[in-house]
Motif scaffolding. Structure first.
Motif, mmCIF file in Angstrom:
data_model
loop_
_atom_site.group_PDB
_atom_site.id
_atom_site.type_symbol
_atom_site.label_atom_id
_atom_site.label_comp_id
_atom_site.label_asym_id
_atom_site.label_seq_id
_atom_site.Cartn_x
_atom_site.Cartn_y
_atom_site.Cartn_z
ATOM 1 N N ASN A 1 46.336 0.600 7.649
ATOM 2 C CA ASN A 1 46.963 0.237 8.924
ATOM 3 C C ASN A 1 45.934 0.132 10.039
ATOM 4 O OD1 ASN A 1 49.379 0.359 7.606
ATOM 5 N ND2 ASN A 1 50.255 2.000 8.838
ATOM 6 N N ASN A 2 46.265 -0.697 11.022
ATOM 7 C CA ASN A 2 45.471 -0.730 12.251
ATOM 8 C C ASN A 2 45.543 0.646 12.898
ATOM 9 O OD1 ASN A 2 44.581 -1.118 14.981
ATOM 10 N ND2 ASN A 2 44.995 -3.290 14.762
ATOM 11 N N PRO A 3 44.393 1.260 13.239
ATOM 12 C CA PRO A 3 44.409 2.612 13.816
ATOM 13 C C PRO A 3 45.113 2.698 15.168
ATOM 14 C CG PRO A 3 42.205 1.632 13.905
ATOM 15 C CD PRO A 3 43.037 0.746 13.035
ATOM 16 N N GLU A 4 45.427 1.558 15.775
ATOM 17 C CA GLU A 4 46.220 1.588 17.004
ATOM 18 C C GLU A 4 47.607 2.163 16.737
ATOM 19 O OE1 GLU A 4 45.805 1.064 20.097
ATOM 20 O OE2 GLU A 4 44.003 -0.150 20.367
ATOM 21 N N GLY A 5 48.092 1.977 15.504
ATOM 22 C CA GLY A 5 49.416 2.481 15.143
ATOM 23 C C GLY A 5 49.305 3.779 14.368
ATOM 24 N N THR A 6 50.173 3.932 13.372
ATOM 25 C CA THR A 6 50.140 5.137 12.551
ATOM 26 C C THR A 6 48.984 5.057 11.554
ATOM 27 O OG1 THR A 6 51.696 4.118 10.990
ATOM 28 C CG2 THR A 6 52.621 5.516 12.730
ATOM 29 N N TYR A 7 48.413 6.196 11.235
ATOM 30 C CA TYR A 7 47.305 6.251 10.290
ATOM 31 C C TYR A 7 47.861 6.221 8.859
ATOM 32 C CZ TYR A 7 44.708 7.786 14.412
ATOM 33 O OH TYR A 7 44.149 7.865 15.657
ATOM 34 N N HIS A 8 47.429 5.234 8.091
ATOM 35 C CA HIS A 8 47.934 5.124 6.717
ATOM 36 C C HIS A 8 47.023 4.202 5.909
ATOM 37 C CE1 HIS A 8 51.069 5.346 3.603
ATOM 38 N NE2 HIS A 8 50.785 4.081 3.354
ATOM 39 N N LEU A 9 46.555 4.715 4.783
ATOM 40 C CA LEU A 9 45.792 3.911 3.814
ATOM 41 C C LEU A 9 46.461 4.111 2.466
ATOM 42 C CD1 LEU A 9 41.996 3.485 3.382
ATOM 43 C CD2 LEU A 9 43.349 4.239 1.426
ATOM 44 N N ALA B 1 34.204 -1.442 9.234
ATOM 45 C CA ALA B 1 35.615 -1.081 9.432
ATOM 46 C C ALA B 1 35.722 0.371 9.873
ATOM 47 C CB ALA B 1 36.402 -1.312 8.140
ATOM 48 N N LEU B 2 34.869 1.226 9.310
ATOM 49 C CA LEU B 2 34.861 2.639 9.697
ATOM 50 C C LEU B 2 34.528 2.791 11.182
ATOM 51 C CD1 LEU B 2 33.143 5.493 7.688
ATOM 52 C CD2 LEU B 2 32.849 5.331 10.145
ATOM 53 N N LEU B 3 33.496 2.071 11.647
ATOM 54 C CA LEU B 3 33.115 2.144 13.067
ATOM 55 C C LEU B 3 34.241 1.628 13.961
ATOM 56 C CD1 LEU B 3 29.386 0.940 12.879
ATOM 57 C CD2 LEU B 3 30.212 3.269 13.273
ATOM 58 N N ASP B 4 34.850 0.507 13.551
ATOM 59 C CA ASP B 4 35.966 -0.037 14.332
ATOM 60 C C ASP B 4 37.132 0.949 14.364
ATOM 61 O OD1 ASP B 4 34.480 -2.298 14.711
ATOM 62 O OD2 ASP B 4 35.486 -3.481 13.156
ATOM 63 N N PHE B 5 37.395 1.572 13.231
ATOM 64 C CA PHE B 5 38.479 2.560 13.136
ATOM 65 C C PHE B 5 38.200 3.734 14.076
ATOM 66 C CE2 PHE B 5 40.856 6.086 11.448
ATOM 67 C CZ PHE B 5 41.995 5.534 10.882
ATOM 68 N N GLU B 6 36.957 4.235 14.024
ATOM 69 C CA GLU B 6 36.591 5.380 14.859
ATOM 70 C C GLU B 6 36.665 5.033 16.347
ATOM 71 O OE1 GLU B 6 36.755 8.249 13.833
ATOM 72 O OE2 GLU B 6 34.841 9.024 13.128
ATOM 73 N N ASN B 7 36.156 3.850 16.717
ATOM 74 C CA ASN B 7 36.204 3.449 18.123
ATOM 75 C C ASN B 7 37.646 3.371 18.627
ATOM 76 O OD1 ASN B 7 33.431 3.263 18.362
ATOM 77 N ND2 ASN B 7 33.357 1.084 17.862
ATOM 78 N N THR B 8 38.501 2.764 17.811
ATOM 79 C CA THR B 8 39.907 2.638 18.193
ATOM 80 C C THR B 8 40.564 4.007 18.260
ATOM 81 O OG1 THR B 8 40.023 0.473 17.117
ATOM 82 C CG2 THR B 8 42.108 1.549 17.600
ATOM 83 N N ARG B 9 40.226 4.853 17.296
ATOM 84 C CA ARG B 9 40.820 6.198 17.283
ATOM 85 C C ARG B 9 40.400 6.994 18.521
ATOM 86 N NH1 ARG B 9 39.802 11.046 12.920
ATOM 87 N NH2 ARG B 9 37.637 10.563 13.424
ATOM 88 N N GLU C 1 45.978 11.110 7.018
ATOM 89 C CA GLU C 1 45.216 11.719 8.104
ATOM 90 C C GLU C 1 44.044 10.815 8.483
ATOM 91 O OE1 GLU C 1 46.054 14.416 9.696
ATOM 92 O OE2 GLU C 1 47.802 14.772 8.422
ATOM 93 N N SER C 2 43.773 10.715 9.770
ATOM 94 C CA SER C 2 42.717 9.814 10.234
ATOM 95 C C SER C 2 41.351 10.185 9.660
ATOM 96 C CB SER C 2 42.661 9.811 11.766
ATOM 97 O OG SER C 2 42.440 11.127 12.260
ATOM 98 N N ASP C 3 41.035 11.489 9.599
ATOM 99 C CA ASP C 3 39.738 11.913 9.053
ATOM 100 C C ASP C 3 39.619 11.535 7.581
ATOM 101 O OD1 ASP C 3 38.916 12.962 11.443
ATOM 102 O OD2 ASP C 3 39.570 15.001 11.006
ATOM 103 N N GLN C 4 40.723 11.649 6.846
ATOM 104 C CA GLN C 4 40.712 11.288 5.431
ATOM 105 C C GLN C 4 40.447 9.792 5.261
ATOM 106 O OE1 GLN C 4 44.541 12.536 4.012
ATOM 107 N NE2 GLN C 4 44.204 14.692 4.512
ATOM 108 N N ILE C 5 41.074 8.984 6.113
ATOM 109 C CA ILE C 5 40.904 7.534 6.020
ATOM 110 C C ILE C 5 39.467 7.147 6.359
ATOM 111 C CG2 ILE C 5 41.613 5.321 7.018
ATOM 112 C CD1 ILE C 5 44.412 6.552 7.380
#
Length: 318
Positions: A147-155, A210-218, A194-198
């Protein structure tokens, strides 16, 4: 373009130079989206289907590099819904197909079909850490989404076979990723929430951008949430201050109209006059305007006394 598609496009660019990792990733892709076709003349072909062009190119390239056999890509459009392109990477019938099936774990050393290849999973494909990562990358490319980290965290990674879902979850556990499995209609879903798990999973897969983008958004999301919490807290405190001030002014006005403020002790009269003069100040700010200054607890104590006097006056006037 969704965050999930961007992640897959990034992973599709990773081409390992190690043959063991190429084989592990191909094995995952064939298990996720592959089919084995047997013609009337016992000719065998393999195919993998995907809707992602970058993933299709990767499968084609890995198959050519790892097996060195004739491979083709067929493209057609879906008839329904979005009418996206569907790519079929096909290994047509040829003598080397038997060796490919054996390497991928679909047949044993004597070319006998492994009837339940999920339970008889060829563990030698994922003996090394690098191969485990490659297999998980292939599984994600074949049936994963995030999922986009703007929403709910889910992989998640979905499989139509329970045993294969458990294999994927076990491989994730090897990297301290506490994946769980749930049933969704005819699918088995291996997921992280969980966001850390993703973040850790994206790192294992090799999706570093993608990890950097995820972290920045988070980080931005958490900052917005913190600001909202602070604003809400400040608003709640302000509302409490206003409500208290209104209640105090009503009590002081009642005392003034009934007995007059001059009947109050000097300390209470001083605080009453300050509150009437400064209706918007907090108790702390009100105490700082007094001469000499009065602490917040002192102001609060006197205000309670004024409210008690007003309450007695109300009871007396009933």
């Amino acid at each position: 373009m969704s965050f999930s598609v961007k992640t897959k496009n990034e992973l599709a660019q990773i081409i390992s130079h190690k043959k063991c990792c190429q084989l592990a990733e191909l094995a995952a892709l064939f298990r996720m989206d592959g089919t084995i076709q047997i013609s009337a003349y016992q000719k065998i072909s393999l195919a993998v289907i995907t809707e992602n062009a970058a993933v299709a190119r990767k499968i084609f390239k890995l198959t050519k590099e790892r097996f060195g056999i004739q491979t083709e890509i067929l493209v057609h459009k879906k008839n329904r819904l979005k009418k996206n392109n569907v790519y079929s990477i096909r290994i047509p019938p040829q003598p080397q197909v038997a060796n490919v099936l054996r390497l991928l774990g679909f047949v044993d050393g004597e070319n006998n079909w492994v009837m339940n290849y999920q339970k008889s999973f060829p563990s030698e494909l994922v003996r090394d850490v690098c191969c485990k990562k490659a297999y998980l990358r292939g599984a994600f490319l074949g049936g994963g989404s995030v999922n986009n980290p703007e929403g709910t965290y889910h992989l998640e990674i979905i499989s139509n076979n329970k045993d294969h879902a458990e294999i994927i979850a076990d491989l994730m556990h090897d990297f301290h990723l506490p994946a769980k499995i749930s049933r969704r209609k005819n699918w088995y879903v291996v997921y992280l929430k969980e966001s850390d798990q993703i973040v850790n999973c994206l790192n294992v897969l090799g999706a570093h951008q993608a990890l950097l983008d995820f972290e920045n958004t988070r980080i931005m999301k958490e900052m917005r949430n913190q600001v909202n919490r602070l604003v809400n807290c400040e608003t709640a405190n302000l509302n409490k201050t206003v409500d208290a001030a209104v209640r105090q002014i009503e009590a002081i006005n009642l005392i003034e109209a009934t007995t007059g403020l001059n009947k109050l002790s000097p300390a209470l009269k001083q605080v009453a006059e300050l509150r009437l003069a400064y209706p918007d100040l907090s108790l702390k700010e009100l105490g700082e305007t007094a001469t000499p200054k009065i602490g917040k607890s002192g102001i609060s104590h006197r205000m309670r006394k004024l409210e008690m006097i007003a309450d007695r006056l109300k009871e007396h006037n009933k």
